[in-house]
Design a protein around this motif. Structure first.
Motif, PDB file in Angstrom:
ATOM      1  N   SER A 187      56.670  37.375  50.416  1.00  0.00           N
ATOM      2  CA  SER A 187      57.177  37.108  49.070  1.00  0.00           C
ATOM      3  C   SER A 187      57.106  38.373  48.227  1.00  0.00           C
ATOM      4  O   SER A 187      56.113  39.113  48.273  1.00  0.00           O
ATOM      5  CB  SER A 187      56.350  35.999  48.399  1.00  0.00           C
ATOM      6  N   GLN A 188      58.156  38.620  47.439  1.00  0.00           N
ATOM      7  CA  GLN A 188      58.282  39.885  46.717  1.00  0.00           C
ATOM      8  C   GLN A 188      57.930  39.732  45.244  1.00  0.00           C
ATOM      9  O   GLN A 188      58.327  38.767  44.593  1.00  0.00           O
ATOM     10  CB  GLN A 188      59.710  40.419  46.871  1.00  0.00           C
TER      11      GLN A 188
ATOM     12  N   PRO B 122      49.124  43.319  66.359  1.00  0.00           N
ATOM     13  CA  PRO B 122      48.866  43.001  64.958  1.00  0.00           C
ATOM     14  C   PRO B 122      50.079  42.349  64.306  1.00  0.00           C
ATOM     15  O   PRO B 122      51.217  42.495  64.779  1.00  0.00           O
ATOM     16  CB  PRO B 122      48.555  44.360  64.335  1.00  0.00           C
ATOM     17  N   ALA B 123      49.850  41.628  63.209  1.00  0.00           N
ATOM     18  CA  ALA B 123      50.945  40.940  62.519  1.00  0.00           C
ATOM     19  C   ALA B 123      51.915  41.926  61.873  1.00  0.00           C
ATOM     20  O   ALA B 123      53.127  41.697  61.844  1.00  0.00           O
ATOM     21  CB  ALA B 123      50.372  39.989  61.470  1.00  0.00           C
ATOM     22  N   ASN B 124      51.375  43.015  61.317  1.00  0.00           N
ATOM     23  CA  ASN B 124      52.196  44.060  60.701  1.00  0.00           C
ATOM     24  C   ASN B 124      53.104  43.539  59.591  1.00  0.00           C
ATOM     25  O   ASN B 124      54.289  43.888  59.500  1.00  0.00           O
ATOM     26  CB  ASN B 124      53.039  44.798  61.754  1.00  0.00           C
ATOM     27  N   TYR B 125      52.564  42.692  58.724  1.00  0.00           N
ATOM     28  CA  TYR B 125      53.330  42.280  57.549  1.00  0.00           C
ATOM     29  C   TYR B 125      53.478  43.481  56.612  1.00  0.00           C
ATOM     30  O   TYR B 125      52.539  44.260  56.433  1.00  0.00           O
ATOM     31  CB  TYR B 125      52.617  41.155  56.807  1.00  0.00           C
ATOM     32  N   PRO B 126      54.637  43.633  55.985  1.00  0.00           N
ATOM     33  CA  PRO B 126      54.812  44.781  55.075  1.00  0.00           C
ATOM     34  C   PRO B 126      54.065  44.572  53.762  1.00  0.00           C
ATOM     35  O   PRO B 126      53.951  43.440  53.271  1.00  0.00           O
ATOM     36  CB  PRO B 126      56.323  44.813  54.840  1.00  0.00           C
ATOM     37  N   ASP B 127      53.555  45.654  53.197  1.00  0.00           N
ATOM     38  CA  ASP B 127      52.879  45.598  51.907  1.00  0.00           C
ATOM     39  C   ASP B 127      53.861  45.753  50.740  1.00  0.00           C
ATOM     40  O   ASP B 127      53.611  45.260  49.638  1.00  0.00           O
ATOM     41  CB  ASP B 127      51.836  46.707  51.800  1.00  0.00           C
ATOM     42  N   THR B 128      54.935  46.477  50.992  1.00  0.00           N
ATOM     43  CA  THR B 128      55.898  46.763  49.923  1.00  0.00           C
ATOM     44  C   THR B 128      57.308  46.413  50.387  1.00  0.00           C
ATOM     45  O   THR B 128      57.541  46.112  51.557  1.00  0.00           O
ATOM     46  CB  THR B 128      55.848  48.254  49.537  1.00  0.00           C
ATOM     47  N   TYR B 129      58.239  46.493  49.483  1.00  0.00           N
ATOM     48  CA  TYR B 129      59.644  46.286  49.829  1.00  0.00           C
ATOM     49  C   TYR B 129      60.510  47.264  49.045  1.00  0.00           C
ATOM     50  O   TYR B 129      60.069  47.854  48.064  1.00  0.00           O
ATOM     51  CB  TYR B 129      60.060  44.838  49.534  1.00  0.00           C
TER      52      TYR B 129
ATOM     53  N   ASP C 129      42.502  47.136  38.677  1.00  0.00           N
ATOM     54  CA  ASP C 129      41.304  47.974  38.586  1.00  0.00           C
ATOM     55  C   ASP C 129      41.646  49.393  38.143  1.00  0.00           C
ATOM     56  O   ASP C 129      40.860  50.037  37.450  1.00  0.00           O
ATOM     57  CB  ASP C 129      40.600  47.997  39.951  1.00  0.00           C
ATOM     58  N   GLU C 130      42.811  49.872  38.525  1.00  0.00           N
ATOM     59  CA  GLU C 130      43.233  51.231  38.162  1.00  0.00           C
ATOM     60  C   GLU C 130      44.651  51.185  37.600  1.00  0.00           C
ATOM     61  O   GLU C 130      45.458  50.324  37.968  1.00  0.00           O
ATOM     62  CB  GLU C 130      43.189  52.162  39.386  1.00  0.00           C
ATOM     63  N   THR C 131      44.934  52.111  36.729  1.00  0.00           N
ATOM     64  CA  THR C 131      46.299  52.207  36.207  1.00  0.00           C
ATOM     65  C   THR C 131      47.228  52.688  37.317  1.00  0.00           C
ATOM     66  O   THR C 131      46.844  53.502  38.162  1.00  0.00           O
ATOM     67  CB  THR C 131      46.358  53.177  35.020  1.00  0.00           C
ATOM     68  N   HIS C 132      48.464  52.191  37.312  1.00  0.00           N
ATOM     69  CA  HIS C 132      49.434  52.588  38.327  1.00  0.00           C
ATOM     70  C   HIS C 132      50.837  52.290  37.815  1.00  0.00           C
ATOM     71  O   HIS C 132      51.028  51.431  36.932  1.00  0.00           O
ATOM     72  CB  HIS C 132      49.176  51.856  39.651  1.00  0.00           C
ATOM     73  N   PRO C 133      51.833  52.988  38.328  1.00  0.00           N
ATOM     74  CA  PRO C 133      53.209  52.650  37.955  1.00  0.00           C
ATOM     75  C   PRO C 133      53.588  51.284  38.499  1.00  0.00           C
ATOM     76  O   PRO C 133      52.865  50.714  39.323  1.00  0.00           O
ATOM     77  CB  PRO C 133      54.030  53.764  38.625  1.00  0.00           C
ATOM     78  N   VAL C 134      54.700  50.752  38.055  1.00  0.00           N
ATOM     79  CA  VAL C 134      55.160  49.456  38.539  1.00  0.00           C
ATOM     80  C   VAL C 134      55.323  49.513  40.059  1.00  0.00           C
ATOM     81  O   VAL C 134      55.914  50.461  40.605  1.00  0.00           O
ATOM     82  CB  VAL C 134      56.493  49.060  37.868  1.00  0.00           C
ATOM     83  N   GLN C 135      54.754  48.513  40.727  1.00  0.00           N
ATOM     84  CA  GLN C 135      54.802  48.455  42.192  1.00  0.00           C
ATOM     85  C   GLN C 135      55.678  47.282  42.635  1.00  0.00           C
ATOM     86  O   GLN C 135      55.772  46.259  41.966  1.00  0.00           O
ATOM     87  CB  GLN C 135      53.399  48.272  42.770  1.00  0.00           C
ATOM     88  N   HIS C 136      56.318  47.485  43.786  1.00  0.00           N
ATOM     89  CA  HIS C 136      57.076  46.412  44.415  1.00  0.00           C
ATOM     90  C   HIS C 136      56.284  45.962  45.645  1.00  0.00           C
ATOM     91  O   HIS C 136      56.367  46.579  46.708  1.00  0.00           O
ATOM     92  CB  HIS C 136      58.483  46.891  44.795  1.00  0.00           C
TER      93      HIS C 136
END
Length: 595
Positions: free
Chosen positions: A330-331, A588-595, A349-356
């Motif tokens: 899910s995205q 391993p399942a290898n689900y993606p973290d990002t899109y 916990d930390e500042t970061h740019p917008v992530q997908h």
């Protein structure tokens, strides 16, 4: 006719009188032989001679492999009869009997006990000073069997002994907080000693009578057992003693290095819910009660609560997936802060740019914002009901003395901030045992097995009683379980722990989650820089066998979950080796973290 009736009446009266007499005798007989039998027997025994108690031994507590963790041993107190010490008496030394004075006899006793002769004579002389016919003066307490045998071999006529049981813990502080202890009066005060006192461990005392002669010596052959003693049962725990020792030893080294206040390591068998390790630091030694502060007697995994923080997120993810509201891929568009309505503020916990991020990425990056975005898409009551099925906010089936249920209120009492906070492990408090039970369900194909700390009580006839239930309850589907574990594989590969060298365990797929929970300040906020850090994980993912949890309380040298990471790898590696768990064979399942 009148005469006949008169005879009949007299006969009836006579019969009635006989019946009354018989009834009186029967009632008296029942009273003597049944109602007051024990009391009368005791009175008769006392008239026949002296009465003494035969102690029923308290049962042992053992590890799963039979290693003794707690047992009772016999100790002896020796008492003098001062009245008979005023004249020389026969004693046996080196096989030779001779008549000696009190001073010589006292020297012989002191040589065996390690006392001085005056330690023996002083209480005797003090008793005689008060009463020349004194029959009692204690001279030495708590001697072991070897010393008892040496003293009785002296055959001193004015010296007698009584026995009693004392509790010893051969492994010291190993599992001490789980075992509990007995107080000075032999009463259980905590832990398993208390929980299983009446149902398993406590023995039942018996009674015997004996007669003594004019010199105060027991007459040979006069001892009669009036009531046999019954020993307690053997409590068999689920603890692995070697792993328990290993875990406590590691904590004793690592917690001070981290400048932390305390630490915990727990190990649970996934398939049956058995607690194999329940280690903590500081730990208590039941052999040395005076040296253990009262606060250190808590069994932390059952009695201490904390806000779980990010290790709670897989439970929210499981509820979302199981209801079809999300999937591992899910995205989401995830900023570093979120303020969806007045009075609500969520930040990562930390500042970061917008992530997908995918939902997998939300778990990997441990994003509070991402989890609250998805978690609040589920009706509050439905999400709450899932958490209750996982065991959150409820005591475990272990029933440990003093166990607490934590704090997790129903949605009707949530304010807007709590509604979001409970998706990522804030706004509630739990015990470590509750989190272990929840992760056990996720690892066990979605079926929650009641946690257990004992296998049962082995009675004298070999029968096992007090066997805990192993009936499982489905919380989520097997597919949801598999997907959550596959998602958590990424934590060691791409999450915070991946910044540490050698965090993965070669040959094994490991699913894990980190947590860096803040310490509440008691005023609705959190203490700055004070964190309760943890790692909880399962291996191997393709055939889950063991669940390992490491918790470090408020470290100062490293304040993130990185503080618990190395110890998690050390413990999981040791568990897999100790139980000879086969390496992973699936990819391993290898689900993606990002899109």
């Amino acid at each position: 006719m009148t005469t006949v009736r008169s005879h009949r009446r007299r006969a009836a009266f006579a019969i009635a009188a006989v019946v009354v007499v018989v009834v009186v005798f029967v009632v008296r007989l029942v009273d003597l032989q049944v109602v007051r039998a024990d009391a009368l027997d005791r009175q008769a025994a006392e008239r026949r001679g002296n009465v003494s108690t035969i102690e029923g031994s308290r049962g042992s507590i053992v590890a799963e492999d039979g290693t003794v963790l707690a047992r009772s041993v016999t100790r002896y107190d020796f008492i003098a009869t001062p009245k008979f010490t005023t004249k020389p008496s026969n004693i046996t030394i080196d096989g030779k009997t001779k008549k000696v004075s009190l001073d010589v006899a006292a020297a012989a006793i002191a040589k065996i006990t390690g006392q001085t002769p005056s330690d023996i004579t002083s209480p005797i002389q003090a008793a005689l000073a008060k009463n020349k016919d004194s029959m009692y003066a204690p001279i030495v307490k708590g001697v072991d069997v070897a010393t008892y045998q040496k003293l009785t071999a002296l055959q001193i006529p004015w010296l007698d002994s009584t026995s009693h049981q004392v509790r010893v813990y051969p492994n010291g502080a190993v599992a001490g907080n789980i075992l509990g202890f007995l107080n000075g009066q032999g009463k259980p005060q905590a832990g398993l000693e208390d929980e299983y006192d009446k149902t398993c461990l406590a023995g039942n005392n018996g009674e015997e009578t004996y007669q003594v002669g004019a010199d105060g010596v027991t007459i040979p052959g006069s001892t009669k057992v009036q009531k046999a003693a019954k020993d307690g049962g053997e409590l068999v725990t689920t603890i692995d003693p070697d792993l328990q020792w290993f875990a406590q030893d590691e904590l004793a080294k690592v917690v001070p290095q981290l400048g932390a206040q305390f630490g915990m390591i727990s190990v649970v068998s996934v398939k049956d819910g058995k607690i194999r390790v329940a280690a903590q630091y500081p730990s208590a030694d039941p052999n040395n009660l005076d040296a253990t502060p009262v606060a250190d007697w808590d069994a932390m995994m059952f009695q201490d609560t904390y806000e779980p923080g990010s290790i709670f997120k897989p439970l929210t993810a499981a509820a979302l997936i199981d209801t079809g509201r999300a999937s591992p891929t899910s995205q989401l568009v995830v900023p570093d802060t979120l303020s969806p309505q007045k009075g609500v503020f969520v930040s990562d916990d930390e500042t970061h740019p917008v992530q997908h991020l995918t939902l997998t990425g939300v778990l990997t990056e441990s994003s509070n914002v991402g989890m609250s975005e998805l978690g609040t898409s589920m009706p509050d009551q439905e999400r709450y009901d899932f958490m209750k099925k996982f065991g959150i906010g409820s005591k475990t089936a272990v029933g440990f003395p003093g166990e607490v249920g934590g704090y997790f209120t129903s949605p009707s009492s949530w304010d807007a901030q709590t509604r979001y906070a409970t998706t990522f492990g804030q706004g509630l408090s739990i015990t470590q045992a509750q989190m272990l039970g929840a992760y056990q369900a996720i690892a066990n194909g979605g079926v929650k097995i009641p946690l257990s700390l004992v296998q049962g009580c082995k009675q004298a006839d070999g029968k096992m009683t007090d066997v805990p239930s192993t009936k499982g309850t489905r919380v989520v589907s097997a597919q949801t379980s598999q997907e959550i574990l596959g998602m958590l594989e990424n934590v060691l590969k791409g999450g915070p722990l991946s910044t540490l060298p050698n965090t993965e365990i070669p040959g094994y797929l490991v699913a894990a989650k980190t947590g860096t929970a803040q310490e509440p300040d008691g005023s609705g906020g959190y203490r700055k820089g004070s964190y309760y850090v943890s790692v909880m994980g399962v291996a191997p993912v393709d055939n889950p066998q063991y669940l390992v949890s490491v918790n470090i309380g408020f470290p100062t040298t490293i304040t993130s979950s990185l503080a618990a990471g190395p110890l998690f790898k050390t413990m999981m590696s040791q568990v897999l080796k100790a139980f000879r768990v086969q390496p992973s064979t699936a990819p391993p399942a290898n689900y993606p973290d990002t899109y």
